[in-house]
Enzyme design. Structure first.
Site, mmCIF file in Angstrom:
data_model
loop_
_atom_site.group_PDB
_atom_site.id
_atom_site.type_symbol
_atom_site.label_atom_id
_atom_site.label_comp_id
_atom_site.label_asym_id
_atom_site.label_seq_id
_atom_site.Cartn_x
_atom_site.Cartn_y
_atom_site.Cartn_z
ATOM 1 C CG ASP A 1 -3.805 -1.215 -5.187
ATOM 2 O OD1 ASP A 1 -3.101 -1.536 -6.163
ATOM 3 O OD2 ASP A 1 -4.747 -1.923 -4.777
ATOM 4 C CG HIS B 1 5.207 0.166 -10.740
ATOM 5 N ND1 HIS B 1 4.160 0.058 -9.848
ATOM 6 C CD2 HIS B 1 5.266 -1.021 -11.400
ATOM 7 C CE1 HIS B 1 3.607 -1.141 -9.981
ATOM 8 N NE2 HIS B 1 4.255 -1.810 -10.916
ATOM 9 C CG LEU C 1 8.022 12.112 7.649
ATOM 10 C CD1 LEU C 1 6.718 11.786 8.366
ATOM 11 C CD2 LEU C 1 7.727 12.526 6.204
#
Ligand code: FPP
Length: 263
Positions: free
Chosen positions: A38, A55, A149
């Site tokens: 955020d 972004h 991962l």
């Protein structure tokens, strides 16, 4: 540190010995780390830039944090990239956010392969624009054999809808006579959620939210029942190695009892 970065930076230096601390077992490392990324818009506003610049920079942070999580031995990194509620943002912003996975995978899949990272998603990717959907499908296919991962993107994801969909799927099985209502338990419901493929790793051990907001925003509400939370004021594009280490250090100090008393 430049004047510009000094002006906006809030922090402490990254520890040069992160690897050494990891090797010495100084950190308890969450098996599943989930992040609510955020503050992109506010990061951009502070710089008099359009929201989408935040972004774009946030995408770079995803790369940075993927490298760090992989190095630390995190097994699943789930990032909240686009919620079902994000469709109501201005058209141009939605368009930009839909292009980001294409850019991200175009530029990052070779490194993901090199780092043995496997791409997965949760959420309804069928409703994404075709180019976005194809980029995601290709990235998953290109990394399907990787065993390190799991980089799990929540894309067009909404947690309450996910629970409703799982309930509907179970109700259909009951209606078809395959299942009795009393067979339904928390594990069966969990297996029907979009995180079901993660098995024992479905529930985040640690949920990080950046930018000072302290809420879940429809992110993994079922799976977060016993998650630890770490909130930081840092805007996502600024989240760096020092912040990652601070989150791990905080998690290391947590005493997870899962409702029991300590032995
Ligand atoms: C929240 O910040 C962020 C989002 C809704 C988008 C998250 C997307 C990224 C971090 C880009 C990475 C994506 C990929 C596919 C690699 P906000 O816009 O709500 O910020 P604000 O609260 O300051 O306005």
């Amino acid at each position: 540190m430049s004047f510009f970065s000094g002006m906006f930076s809030t922090k402490k230096a990254a520890s040069p010995s992160f690897e050494a601390a990891l090797a010495a077992g100084e950190y308890k490392v969450p098996k599943h780390l989930a992040i609510i990324m955020d503050g992109n818009g506010r990061w951009a506003k502070k710089r008099h830039l359009p929201r989408v610049a935040g972004h774009k920079e946030g995408m770079e942070t995803v790369k940075r944090v993927t490298r760090l999580a992989s190095k630390a031995g995190v097994q699943v990194l789930t990032v909240y990239a686009f919620s079902t509620e994000n469709w109501s943002r201005p058209n141009d912003e939605v368009k930009f956010l839909m292009k980001l996975p294409v850019t991200f995978f175009d530029t990052f899949v070779p490194e993901l392969i090199e780092q043995n990272v496997k791409v997965e998603t949760i959420g309804d990717i069928d409703r994404l624009p075709e180019a976005t959907k194809q980029a995601v499908i290709e990235a998953k296919a290109d990394t399907a054999q990787n065993t390190g991962l799991i980089l799990n993107f929540a894309l067009n994801y909404g947690g309450q809808q996910e629970i409703a969909d799982a309930a509907a799927a179970l109700a259909e099985r009951v209606a078809a006579g395959e299942l009795q209502p009393e067979d339904i338990n928390k594990d069966l419901l969990a297996s029907e959620l979009t995180t079901g493929f993660l098995g024992d790793l479905a529930n985040p051990d640690l949920i990080v939210r950046t930018s000072g907001e302290e809420r879940l925003s429809n992110f993994l509400p079922y799976q977060a029942a016993y998650s630890e939370f770490y909130f930081t004021d840092v805007f996502w594009p600024d989240f760096d190695q020092a912040d990652f280490e601070a989150a791990l250090a905080a998690y290391t100090k947590r005493d997870r009892r899962f409702g029991k008393v300590k032995a």
